[in-house]
Design an enzyme around this catalytic site. Structure first.
Site, PDB file in Angstrom:
ATOM      1  CG  ASP A 169      91.131  37.414  54.648  1.00 26.57           C
ATOM      2  OD1 ASP A 169      90.698  38.335  53.918  1.00 26.57           O
ATOM      3  OD2 ASP A 169      92.033  37.582  55.463  1.00 26.57           O
ATOM      4  CD  GLU A 170      91.804  36.716  59.423  1.00 25.75           C
ATOM      5  OE1 GLU A 170      92.388  36.067  60.278  1.00 25.75           O
ATOM      6  OE2 GLU A 170      92.179  37.836  59.034  1.00 25.75           O
ATOM      7  CB  VAL A 171      83.621  37.565  56.760  1.00 24.10           C
ATOM      8  CG1 VAL A 171      82.426  38.494  56.904  1.00 24.10           C
ATOM      9  CG2 VAL A 171      84.326  37.794  55.425  1.00 24.10           C
TER      10      VAL A 171
END
Ligand SMILES: *[C@@H]1O[C@H](CO)[C@@H](O)[C@H](O)[C@H]1NC(C)=O
Ligand SMILES: *[C@@H]1O[C@H](CO)[C@@H](O)[C@H](O)[C@H]1NC(C)=O
Ligand SMILES: *[C@@H]1O[C@H](CO)[C@@H](O)[C@H](O)[C@H]1NC(C)=O
Ligand SMILES: *[C@@H]1O[C@H](CO)[C@@H](O)[C@H](O)[C@H]1NC(C)=O
Ligand SMILES: *[C@@H]1O[C@H](CO)[C@@H](O)[C@H](O)[C@H]1NC(C)=O
Length: 537
Positions: free
Chosen positions: A334-336
């Site tokens: 997630d959230e790269v």
């Protein structure tokens, strides 16, 4: 000074005068919600009770398996636990008052299950059970020991303390099975360290709410408390300090504590983002960020262009696959943040070589695909956050996709299941978000299958997880912030879809919260003004 004393004297005097004039009406006070009495939480699928009530003699009450049942340590330990869960923490030492009328008493719960015990609960395990309190006998039957554990919990909730060491139980017949197979709680050991003792307390609370997955988000950007066998310097250099590390012995302790309660431990090692704390020990793992043509001293996600990254991941996840017995590992994804990758000339060149153009989603997909292949090679399944699918990565068929973004989460469930993936919902159950008032109603009413889709798609929703992220949570408040708010989700995931009325549930929630308090948890008030009666001797 003298004036103040005189004032206080009169104030106190006035209070006495006022007191003397008030007509105290006993029991005039009313709680916002009146608790039920002897109603289990989560509500069983099918339950009939009658007005016939039996005494239960705590003194010589026996939990036992019948002759045909393959006994194992799981059930033997459960009997010891449920003795004190049912009759109170002091039940071993306290002498209970015995009711004279033994003819009208239930003195034994006989347990039967068919299958030899598996060592660990899995996604395929059968948790169904039948519990019958009829006449003077109580029997609990199940296919597997896991169903017996769930039935023991229900039984313990039917036994009502009456004070002075006396207990009663109503004649009851229950046929029960969970609606969803995956019923999880996420705790975050990175943002704040949670001690082994608190994690165990939480696992016990989970078992008493019939949750069956502990999603252990054990590391993140801020700290790396996992003590690796192959890379011990990751926690030496990446934990907050030496006292805030989960040793291998601690981890095995947690896994065993969870195992005997029928709880799976699914560890999460989130990458390629959320990995700042990995970088101090594993040099070259993280991407160097550039500013205006030169390295600016900061680091981004794992460097997907460097072969050595995958060598490390292979070695590290090979270890993780051995340490944690559950079939699943959560791989994050997630959230790269792409900006650091964009700034790095080595990565720009790699993108050109691979023909990715300027599409960094393709680079993330490339990374995840390599990681998934590594983890598959260790015969493990994986959970991932939804972004991996949103970025178009192709993942193995038994992958479980966790939907967490609150925006359009029903649409996301439609999409993920239309692609044929199993999914768990977390989006509407972020308990780290707190607000004033009756917040459990909205958690209770969020149904993971209330999206547009075929019945085949809905069958792919295998459950849900409630997440208590750790930015503002540590040992001091983890129990009271989570419980019994998480209980609302426990019932949503266990009970029938039709059990969704807040007004029908609130009295049971009130009883359940007080039951948790009586059993020693600092479970917070849920329904506004009220009180818990003191019921144990
Ligand atoms: C629930 O139990 C009652 C009484 O045993 C039975 O009549 C009824 O059919 C059961 N319902 C379901 C849905 O199993
Ligand atoms: C249990 O039995 C008592 C005594 O007859 C009765 O007052 C109570 O309503 C019963 N409880 C339930 C849940 O049936
Ligand atoms: C940490 O340990 C690994 C494995 O032994 C080693 O390759 C690495 O250089 C060490 N890192 C530091 C900063 O010493
Ligand atoms: C970027 O580098 C150029 C040439 O070295 C310099 O003139 C310019 O001021 C730098 N810009 C920033 C934002 O640092
Ligand atoms: C990047 O690639 C993904 C996966 O193939 C694709 O869905 C997406 O549209 C692409 N994005 C851009 C900006 O081209």
């Amino acid at each position: 000074m003298a004036d103040i004393r005189v004032c206080m004297f009169f104030a106190v005097l006035l209070v006495f005068v006022a007191e003397a004039n008030v007509q105290h009406e006993k029991y005039n006070a009313r709680p916002a919600v009146v608790a039920t009495s002897g109603s289990p939480w989560p509500l069983p699928r099918n339950m009939t009770t009658s007005q016939v009530q039996y005494q239960v003699n705590a003194d010589d009450f026996k939990f036992t398996v019948d002759a045909g049942t393959p006994a194992c340590d799981i059930i033997i330990q459960a009997f010891v636990r449920y003795k004190w869960i049912t009759f109170g923490p002091r039940s071993d030492t306290l002498k209970f008052r015995r009711r004279p009328n033994k003819a009208n008493a239930v003195n034994q719960l006989t347990v039967h299950y068919d299958k030899p015990c598996d060592q660990y609960l899995s996604l395929e395990s059968d948790e169904s059970y039948t519990l019958a309190v009829t006449g003077n006998t109580a029997t609990l039957t199940a296919n597997e020991v896991w169903g017996a554990l769930r039935g023991l919990e229900t039984f313990s909730q039917l036994v009502l303390p009456q004070g002075s060491g006396m207990f009663v139980i109503n004649s009851t017949l229950i046929r029960d099975a969970p609606r969803f197979k995956h019923r999880g709680v996420l705790l975050d050991g990175s943002r704040h360290f949670l001690s082994v003792l608190k994690l165990k307390e939480n696992l016990e609370a989970m078992a008493q709410n019939k949750f069956n997955v502990f999603h252990w988000h054990i590391v993140d950007d801020q700290a790396f408390p996992y003590e690796s066998i192959r890379f011990p310097n990751m926690s030496k250099l990446g934990a907050y300090d030496d006292n805030h590390i989960y040793s291998q012995a601690d981890i095995q302790d947690i896994i065993e504590f969870a195992r005997v309660r029928g709880i799976r431990v699914v560890p999460e090692f989130d990458s390629p983002g959320h990995t700042q704390s990995w970088g101090s020990a594993i040099s070259n793992l993280l991407t160097k960020c550039y500013n205006n043509g030169s390295f600016d001293g900061s680091y981004g996600p794992v460097n997907p262009a460097d072969e050595s990254s995958y060598n490390f991941l292979d070695s590290f996840f090979g270890e993780v696959a051995n340490v944690f017995p559950d079939h699943y590992i959560h791989l994050g994804g997630d959230e790269v943040d792409f900006s650091c990758w964009e700034s790095n000339p080595e990565i720009t060149e790699f993108m050109q070589d691979k023909g990715f153009g300027k599409n960094y989603s393709l680079l993330e997909e490339f990374y995840m695909q390599n990681l998934l292949n590594i983890v598959s090679s260790y015969k493990k399944g994986y959970l991932i956050w939804q972004e991996v699918i949103d970025n178009g990565a192709k993942v193995a068929a038994d992958t479980v996709v966790e939907v967490w973004k609150i925006e359009n989460f029903f649409q996301e469930l439609s999409k993920v299941t239309s692609l044929g993936y199993k999914t768990v919902l977390a989006a509407c159950w972020y308990l780290d978000h707190i607000s004033y008032g009756l917040d459990w109603h909205k958690y209770y009413q969020c149904d993971p299958r209330a999206f547009d889709g075929t019945s085949a798609q809905k069958a792919l929703v295998i459950g849900g997880e409630t997440c208590l992220w750790g930015e503002y949570v540590d040992d001091t408040n983890v129990i009271s912030r989570l419980w019994p708010r998480a209980s609302a989700i426990a019932e949503r995931l266990w009970s029938d879809e039709s059990v969704n009325s807040v007004s029908a549930a609130e009295g049971r929630m009130e009883e359940h919260r007080c039951r948790m308090v009586r059993r020693g948890f600092n479970a917070q008030p849920m329904n506004g003004p009220g009180f818990c009666p003191v019921e144990f001797p």
